[in-house]
Design a protein around this motif. Structure first.
Motif, short mmCIF file in Angstrom:
data_model
loop_
_atom_site.label_atom_id
_atom_site.label_comp_id
_atom_site.label_asym_id
_atom_site.label_seq_id
_atom_site.Cartn_x
_atom_site.Cartn_y
_atom_site.Cartn_z
N VAL A 95 -10.58 5.80 -1.86
CA VAL A 95 -11.23 6.21 -0.62
C VAL A 95 -10.24 6.16 0.55
CG1 VAL A 95 -13.00 5.59 1.08
CG2 VAL A 95 -13.53 5.53 -1.37
N GLY A 96 -9.39 5.13 0.57
CA GLY A 96 -8.44 4.96 1.66
C GLY A 96 -7.20 5.82 1.57
N GLY A 97 -7.04 6.56 0.47
CA GLY A 97 -5.85 7.40 0.30
C GLY A 97 -4.57 6.60 0.25
N HIS A 98 -4.65 5.38 -0.27
CA HIS A 98 -3.50 4.47 -0.24
C HIS A 98 -2.33 4.95 -1.10
CE1 HIS A 98 -6.41 0.95 0.91
NE2 HIS A 98 -6.27 1.86 1.85
N GLN A 99 -2.64 5.61 -2.22
CA GLN A 99 -1.56 6.03 -3.13
C GLN A 99 -0.60 7.00 -2.45
OE1 GLN A 99 -3.23 6.80 -7.33
NE2 GLN A 99 -4.95 7.04 -5.95
N ILE A 100 -1.17 7.96 -1.71
CA ILE A 100 -0.34 8.97 -1.04
C ILE A 100 0.55 8.31 0.01
CG2 ILE A 100 -0.38 11.02 0.42
CD1 ILE A 100 -3.06 11.75 -0.94
N ARG A 101 -0.06 7.44 0.83
CA ARG A 101 0.70 6.79 1.90
C ARG A 101 1.75 5.84 1.34
NH1 ARG A 101 -4.30 6.78 4.82
NH2 ARG A 101 -4.73 4.61 4.31
N LEU A 102 1.41 5.18 0.22
CA LEU A 102 2.39 4.26 -0.38
C LEU A 102 3.58 5.03 -0.93
CD1 LEU A 102 3.16 1.39 -1.12
CD2 LEU A 102 1.88 1.65 -3.24
N ARG A 103 3.34 6.19 -1.55
CA ARG A 103 4.45 7.01 -2.05
C ARG A 103 5.34 7.44 -0.90
NH1 ARG A 103 0.78 9.00 -6.03
NH2 ARG A 103 0.08 10.69 -4.68
N GLN A 104 4.72 7.81 0.22
CA GLN A 104 5.51 8.20 1.40
C GLN A 104 6.34 7.02 1.89
OE1 GLN A 104 2.35 9.51 3.98
NE2 GLN A 104 2.32 11.60 3.15
N ARG A 105 5.75 5.83 1.87
CA ARG A 105 6.46 4.63 2.31
C ARG A 105 7.64 4.34 1.38
NH1 ARG A 105 4.54 2.01 7.13
NH2 ARG A 105 5.62 0.01 7.29
N ILE A 106 7.43 4.52 0.09
CA ILE A 106 8.49 4.28 -0.88
C ILE A 106 9.65 5.26 -0.68
CG2 ILE A 106 9.07 4.44 -3.35
CD1 ILE A 106 6.25 3.27 -3.89
N GLU A 107 9.29 6.55 -0.42
CA GLU A 107 10.34 7.55 -0.17
C GLU A 107 11.15 7.19 1.07
OE1 GLU A 107 8.16 11.17 0.08
OE2 GLU A 107 7.70 11.23 -2.08
N THR A 108 10.46 6.71 2.11
CA THR A 108 11.16 6.28 3.32
C THR A 108 12.07 5.10 3.03
OG1 THR A 108 9.33 7.03 4.71
CG2 THR A 108 10.85 5.44 5.69
N ALA A 109 11.54 4.14 2.26
CA ALA A 109 12.33 2.96 1.91
C ALA A 109 13.55 3.34 1.08
CB ALA A 109 11.45 1.97 1.12
N ALA A 110 13.38 4.33 0.21
CA ALA A 110 14.51 4.77 -0.61
C ALA A 110 15.61 5.37 0.26
CB ALA A 110 14.04 5.78 -1.65
N ARG A 111 15.18 6.12 1.30
CA ARG A 111 16.17 6.70 2.22
C ARG A 111 16.91 5.60 2.99
NH1 ARG A 111 12.10 10.68 2.97
NH2 ARG A 111 11.30 9.64 4.83
N ILE A 112 16.15 4.56 3.39
CA ILE A 112 16.78 3.42 4.07
C ILE A 112 17.79 2.76 3.15
CG2 ILE A 112 16.36 1.10 5.01
CD1 ILE A 112 13.64 2.17 5.99
N ALA A 113 17.39 2.60 1.88
CA ALA A 113 18.28 1.95 0.92
C ALA A 113 19.56 2.76 0.72
CB ALA A 113 17.56 1.76 -0.41
#
Length: 456
Positions: free
Chosen positions: A112-130
């Motif tokens: 319901v909260g759409g958490h999977q989509i936002r978490l994937r986006q967060r992971i992609e951002t984190a990967a770019r930071i890494a």
């Protein structure tokens, strides 16, 4: 610069693991990681019944979320897209329906909260930071601390490692907030569906006991979920405020839950574990009788299991799954005709209209070896796979039935369906090409063969 590929590989591998474990990626990816799914009409029906009022409360239409049972003894569940994966360990260890219902409510909170989509986006951002901090670290090392042979010293690598750790902690911190959000949504769904949240609190307590059992200090910043004691502190007041806090599951639902546990213990837990559980007082008398019949069937003599399952059927004549189990026992005993009678009864009584039970009936008809039975087997198997195309055994039996009837094109098409659903694409195309020659061009079966041939 020879350390560059190594560092990048380690950080990318780290985030691949994070995305798999924390984001629970697609079902196909899960299968590649060795997750084993089991099929059982009784368990699947109960899980759907647990989820139905919660889904109504969440505004989700029936069938919009698919439920999968994972053969894993750990107390866990996760969502991937619109699929919810529930471990047998969770079902087996939950002593009350409320514990499973609470977990399902939590996982629906993620959907319901759409958490999977936002978490994937967060992971992609984190990967770019890494990646950025990796190159920055290597640059610092190269500028001021390169060794004589040109490799990067530990000063640069430590900056890279620090950036990767920061990115990972950011993802974990974000997920902990989403887990707390899912907990709150779960409490809301339970209240809207007029159910108690006691099961959620029991689950948090169990998770806390599991952590304590590890016997070591846990760093909360390295966890993907809040600590169980924090979850209890955050949710206890909210859950207790509900007017349905003391509501109990119906007696029939508790009975079904106990019988599910007895079945899982017998099939997955093994003889020793099942025997220990059946001697405990956590199961109802009927569930213990059911489990005893299954254990005797699996690890003893099917002949001795028959009077036990008959005793249960006498107590619960309208229990579709007791008749289904009797059919399995009869089939294993080599009594295919008697198995047919039991499976017919199961199909008639099954309120969920599971395709899987029809497939079992078709299999029993096939095993009789009678030509008249073969034709009905085709009918039942066809209905079964239409209802449940993911039950791949149905296509295997259908191919056998058509082959015995001498209908080679349809046998080949059924084999192609089986192959395409089990990931054997080349084999599927070969079967489909051979099958297509036996059908008139443009007919539904010819077109289905064409779909398999051209499928990418």
């Amino acid at each position: 610069m020879k350390h560059l590929p190594i560092v990048l590989h380690q950080i990318f591998r780290l985030f691949i693991v994070v995305s798999i474990v924390l984001a629970s990626t697609l079902q196909t990816h899960a299968k590649r990681r060795g997750i084993s799914l089991i099929r059982d009409a009784e368990i699947e029906s109960l899980v759907r019944d647990y989820a139905r009022p919660l889904m109504r409360a969440a505004g989700l239409r029936s069938g919009s979320v698919r439920f999968y049972i994972v053969n894993d003894n750990s107390f866990n569940a996760f969502v991937s897209g619109r699929g919810m994966f529930i471990n047998t360990g969770l079902l087996l260890q939950s002593e009350t329906p409320g514990e499973v219902i609470g977990v399902i409510a939590h996982e629906l909170g993620h959907i319901v909260g759409g958490h999977q989509i936002r978490l994937r986006q967060r992971i992609e951002t984190a990967a770019r930071i890494a990646r950025l901090t990796t190159f920055l670290g290597l640059g610092i090392g190269a500028a001021g601390a390169a060794s004589k042979n040109g490799s990067v010293t530990s000063a640069g690598l430590s900056v890279a490692a620090g950036g990767g750790a920061f990115a990972l902690r950011d993802v974990l911190r974000y997920q902990r907030s989403e887990e707390s959000s899912a907990d709150r949504t779960a409490a809301t769904l339970l209240r809207k569906s007029k159910q108690s949240g006691k099961g959620m609190l029991r689950t948090f307590k169990r998770l806390g006991e599991n952590l304590a059992f590890l016997g070591r200090k846990i760093n909360p910043y390295t966890l993907s979920h809040p600590l169980p004691k924090e979850r209890i502190a955050n949710m206890k007041t909210v859950i207790k405020k509900s007017r349905y806090y003391n509501a109990k599951a119906s007696r029939s639902l508790r009975e079904r839950h106990d019988m599910m546990r007895a079945k899982i213990a017998a099939y997955v837990g093994g003889h020793r574990y099942a025997s220990a559980l059946l001697q405990s007082k956590t199961l109802s008398p009927n569930a213990r009788l059911y489990g005893d019949a299954i254990v005797t069937h699996l690890y003893g003599s099917p002949k001795r299991a028959i009077p036990k399952i008959n005793k249960l059927i006498k107590k619960q004549p309208k229990n579709a799954y007791a008749h289904e189990m009797k059919g399995e026992i009869m089939l294993r005993s080599g009594k295919a005709s008697k198995a047919v009678k039991s499976f017919r009864k199961a199909v008639k009584l099954d309120k969920s209209k599971a395709g899987f039970i029809r497939i079992e009936l078709g299999h029993a008809l096939l095993q009789t070896g009678k030509k008249k039975a073969l034709k009905e087997a085709v009918t039942q198997l066809t209905k079964g796979v239409r209802r449940d195309p993911s039950a791949t055994a149905g296509f295997q039996y259908l191919a056998m039935a058509y082959a015995q009837l001498g209908n080679t094109p349809r046998a080949l098409l059924a084999s192609a369906e089986l192959a395409v659903r089990t990931g054997k694409k080349r084999e599927a195309r070969n079967f489909a090409k051979r099958a297509q020659k036996g059908f008139k061009r443009g007919t539904p079966r010819w077109l289905r063969a064409e779909d398999i041939i051209t499928h990418k």
